[in-house]
Enzyme design. Sequence first.
Site, PDB file in Angstrom:
ATOM      1  CB  SER A 143      -0.885   0.003   1.250  1.00 44.71           C
ATOM      2  OG  SER A 143      -1.525   1.263   1.433  1.00 44.71           O
ATOM      3  CE1 TYR A 156      -3.551  -1.774   5.579  1.00 43.11           C
ATOM      4  CE2 TYR A 156      -3.501   0.515   4.831  1.00 43.11           C
ATOM      5  CZ  TYR A 156      -3.590  -0.840   4.545  1.00 43.11           C
ATOM      6  OH  TYR A 156      -3.716  -1.258   3.233  1.00 43.11           O
TER       7      TYR A 156
END
Length: 258
Positions: A143, A156
């Site tokens: 990501s 995250y």
Amino acid sequence: MATAAPSAAARIAVVTGASSGIGAATARRLAEAGYRVVLTARRKDRIEALAEQLTAAGHSATAYPLDVTDRAAVDEFATAFRTVGVLVNNAGGALGADPVATGDPEQWRTMYETNVLGTLNVTQALLPKLDASGDGTVVVVSSTAGHATYEGGAGYVAAKHAEHVLAETLRLEIVGRPVRVIEIAPGMVRTEEFALTRFGGDEEKAAKVYQGVAEPLTADDVADTITWAVTRPSHVNVDLLVVRPRAQASNTKVHRES
């Protein structure tokens, strides 16, 4: 004389987290590209339905229920293969958007185990099979959170930074072996579940993530990118490919229409 790499039609592509979103879209794309796709995820019904759809369309697809955080189960799964051509480490996800001061340690632990240890488990178990293929590819779907921080995303972000480092280090460690290591780092992707899961099923909060953004990336956009990278000639290694919608300049700068 060098031997030719096996054709895509004769090769197996394992996709983790294939029950929805980017994983499911990637399984479809790779099947269309001629790979024998093995779909793994915890939700047995989802991957079996997708495997049936792909088979009905004339492709080769098999469903295998698997929790990537269960190392014993992953090791057992790996025994089913003599060789594997492609591994797409897609299983993962985000939970919560709390600041560091009040973040839930259990959510952090779950994100680390799924995004990082899950990727480690499957990669370790299948690396000998990728080697044995003579032309293997490991894909890590990370990501943009693995490359820049943002407020409210530390858990995250930390997990995705670790996943990025895993891919980068593996590339260094196995250079010279017949296995490529590719990292695909998507930015804002609108799927049916990612934001909804992150916010515990709160549809209003999930919708705000994409509010005013005309065209976030879709799962198919990312799957197309993954498939393009995988199907480059064997000597071409796409070390890192960051893909964002045009409206997103960074994790924190997004153009939103009123």
